[in-house]
Design a protein around this motif. Structure first.
Motif, mmCIF file in Angstrom:
data_model
loop_
_atom_site.group_PDB
_atom_site.id
_atom_site.type_symbol
_atom_site.label_atom_id
_atom_site.label_comp_id
_atom_site.label_asym_id
_atom_site.label_seq_id
_atom_site.Cartn_x
_atom_site.Cartn_y
_atom_site.Cartn_z
ATOM 1 N N GLU A 23 63.054 -28.716 115.560
ATOM 2 C CA GLU A 23 62.500 -29.073 116.862
ATOM 3 C C GLU A 23 61.066 -29.573 116.685
ATOM 4 O OE1 GLU A 23 64.022 -28.919 120.001
ATOM 5 O OE2 GLU A 23 65.811 -28.597 118.775
ATOM 6 N N PHE A 24 60.782 -30.706 117.292
ATOM 7 C CA PHE A 24 59.441 -31.279 117.302
ATOM 8 C C PHE A 24 58.970 -31.382 118.742
ATOM 9 C CE2 PHE A 24 60.362 -32.437 113.062
ATOM 10 C CZ PHE A 24 59.207 -32.881 112.444
ATOM 11 N N GLU A 25 57.725 -31.044 118.966
ATOM 12 C CA GLU A 25 57.107 -31.278 120.271
ATOM 13 C C GLU A 25 56.391 -32.617 120.184
ATOM 14 O OE1 GLU A 25 54.317 -28.996 123.541
ATOM 15 O OE2 GLU A 25 54.142 -28.431 121.433
ATOM 16 N N PHE A 26 56.877 -33.603 120.957
ATOM 17 C CA PHE A 26 56.259 -34.921 120.988
ATOM 18 C C PHE A 26 55.497 -35.085 122.293
ATOM 19 C CE2 PHE A 26 59.886 -36.243 118.074
ATOM 20 C CZ PHE A 26 59.093 -36.273 116.945
ATOM 21 N N TYR A 27 54.291 -35.642 122.217
ATOM 22 C CA TYR A 27 53.390 -35.776 123.365
ATOM 23 C C TYR A 27 53.503 -37.163 123.974
ATOM 24 C CZ TYR A 27 51.495 -31.437 121.648
ATOM 25 O OH TYR A 27 51.379 -30.131 121.251
ATOM 26 N N ASN A 28 53.354 -37.246 125.292
ATOM 27 C CA ASN A 28 53.487 -38.546 125.949
ATOM 28 C C ASN A 28 52.236 -39.403 125.728
ATOM 29 O OD1 ASN A 28 51.621 -38.331 128.229
ATOM 30 N ND2 ASN A 28 53.100 -36.936 129.164
ATOM 31 N N ILE A 29 52.407 -40.681 125.940
ATOM 32 C CA ILE A 29 51.367 -41.661 125.631
ATOM 33 C C ILE A 29 50.087 -41.412 126.434
ATOM 34 C CG2 ILE A 29 52.218 -43.400 127.270
ATOM 35 C CD1 ILE A 29 51.444 -45.542 125.123
ATOM 36 N N ASP A 30 50.214 -41.037 127.697
ATOM 37 C CA ASP A 30 49.016 -40.816 128.514
ATOM 38 C C ASP A 30 48.213 -39.626 128.006
ATOM 39 O OD1 ASP A 30 49.618 -42.979 130.177
ATOM 40 O OD2 ASP A 30 50.864 -41.729 131.483
ATOM 41 N N TYR A 31 48.897 -38.557 127.638
ATOM 42 C CA TYR A 31 48.211 -37.381 127.106
ATOM 43 C C TYR A 31 47.479 -37.738 125.807
ATOM 44 C CZ TYR A 31 47.365 -32.848 124.991
ATOM 45 O OH TYR A 31 46.759 -31.781 124.395
ATOM 46 N N ILE A 32 48.178 -38.416 124.885
ATOM 47 C CA ILE A 32 47.553 -38.787 123.608
ATOM 48 C C ILE A 32 46.352 -39.697 123.837
ATOM 49 C CG2 ILE A 32 47.906 -40.086 121.464
ATOM 50 C CD1 ILE A 32 50.799 -38.991 121.444
ATOM 51 N N PHE A 33 46.516 -40.701 124.686
ATOM 52 C CA PHE A 33 45.420 -41.631 124.950
ATOM 53 C C PHE A 33 44.216 -40.896 125.552
ATOM 54 C CE2 PHE A 33 43.219 -44.857 127.544
ATOM 55 C CZ PHE A 33 42.889 -45.756 126.534
ATOM 56 N N ASN A 34 44.459 -40.008 126.495
ATOM 57 C CA ASN A 34 43.361 -39.256 127.115
ATOM 58 C C ASN A 34 42.648 -38.360 126.106
ATOM 59 O OD1 ASN A 34 43.781 -40.426 129.628
ATOM 60 N ND2 ASN A 34 45.157 -38.805 130.304
ATOM 61 N N GLN A 35 43.398 -37.720 125.230
ATOM 62 C CA GLN A 35 42.781 -36.863 124.216
ATOM 63 C C GLN A 35 41.930 -37.687 123.247
ATOM 64 O OE1 GLN A 35 42.900 -33.386 124.237
ATOM 65 N NE2 GLN A 35 43.736 -33.934 126.232
ATOM 66 N N THR A 45 40.580 -40.600 123.823
ATOM 67 C CA THR A 45 39.440 -41.150 124.549
ATOM 68 C C THR A 45 38.289 -40.143 124.582
ATOM 69 O OG1 THR A 45 40.870 -42.593 125.857
ATOM 70 C CG2 THR A 45 38.699 -42.093 126.775
ATOM 71 N N LYS A 46 38.621 -38.862 124.665
ATOM 72 C CA LYS A 46 37.575 -37.817 124.615
ATOM 73 C C LYS A 46 36.841 -37.855 123.275
ATOM 74 C CE LYS A 46 40.024 -34.705 127.727
ATOM 75 N NZ LYS A 46 40.775 -33.438 127.824
ATOM 76 N N PHE A 47 37.581 -38.105 122.190
ATOM 77 C CA PHE A 47 36.946 -38.226 120.873
ATOM 78 C C PHE A 47 36.028 -39.437 120.829
ATOM 79 C CE2 PHE A 47 40.241 -35.303 119.750
ATOM 80 C CZ PHE A 47 39.760 -34.610 118.658
ATOM 81 N N LYS A 48 36.476 -40.539 121.429
ATOM 82 C CA LYS A 48 35.639 -41.744 121.477
ATOM 83 C C LYS A 48 34.362 -41.460 122.264
ATOM 84 C CE LYS A 48 35.413 -46.376 123.344
ATOM 85 N NZ LYS A 48 34.753 -46.325 124.614
ATOM 86 N N GLU A 49 34.513 -40.830 123.419
ATOM 87 C CA GLU A 49 33.349 -40.522 124.261
ATOM 88 C C GLU A 49 32.386 -39.576 123.561
ATOM 89 O OE1 GLU A 49 35.357 -39.118 127.742
ATOM 90 O OE2 GLU A 49 35.752 -41.157 128.476
ATOM 91 N N ALA A 50 32.891 -38.737 122.676
ATOM 92 C CA ALA A 50 32.046 -37.813 121.916
ATOM 93 C C ALA A 50 31.444 -38.482 120.678
ATOM 94 C CB ALA A 50 32.862 -36.585 121.502
ATOM 95 N N GLY A 51 31.718 -39.782 120.483
ATOM 96 C CA GLY A 51 31.146 -40.512 119.361
ATOM 97 C C GLY A 51 31.896 -40.357 118.052
#
Length: 162
Positions: free
Chosen positions: A18-30, A32-38
């Motif tokens: 079993e794999f937990e796969f994340y949806n595109i919006d969740y991944i993109f939002n996460q 983006t937080k890294f980008k905003e943190a530099g």
């Protein structure tokens, strides 16, 4: 409200896990937080046409890049109209090898292709996420940073190798 992830069974060589796969919006939002943190130079969600993928990837990037620059990408699959992260990889802008092919024969050992082949509801999504890391100079550091970010996103979002 839609969940951030779903569980899917991945079968490879007779083993079901079993794999937990994340949806595109969740991944993109996460990311983006890294980008905003530099932490990253840019994070782009790019819709790809059937042809001219390399050109579209180069032209859509929100930051100035050169053909020699490396980047990390995430490819998605769709199930019931929702896109989930499946593959984390790295490549370069000169020859971006972001491939959406299917199994190429019985000796094909790419697990993501086996997974997509396992259910007719699954298919490659037409969007990818491109992550441009920060690199003060070109050359080997750029490629190594792309590898490091590739491994990080694979572990963070349960992504398979390309």
């Amino acid at each position: 409200m839609r969940r951030n992830s779903e569980f899917f069974t991945v079968n490879y060589q007779g083993i079901d896990l079993e794999f937990e796969f994340y949806n595109i919006d969740y991944i993109f939002n996460q990311l983006t937080k890294f980008k905003e943190a530099g932490k990253f130079q840019s994070v782009d969600k790019i819709k790809l046409p059937n042809r001219g993928k390399a050109r579209v990837i180069r032209e859509t990037c929100s930051e100035k890049i050169t053909e020699n620059d490396s980047f990390t990408y995430i490819k998605f699959f769709t199930c019931n109209g929702v896109s989930y992260g499946l593959v984390g990889g790295k490549t370069n802008y000169r020859y971006p090898d972001v491939s959406f092919d299917l199994l190429s024969g019985k000796n094909d050992n790419r697990i993501a292709r086996h997974f997509l082949n396992s259910n007719e509801k699954y298919s490659w999504a037409d969007e990818i996420i491109v992550i441009n890391h920060k690199c003060p100079e070109q050359g080997e550091n750029d490629r190594l940073q792309a590898i490091f970010v590739e491994k990080y996103v694979q572990r963070m979002f349960n992504l398979l190798d390309s």
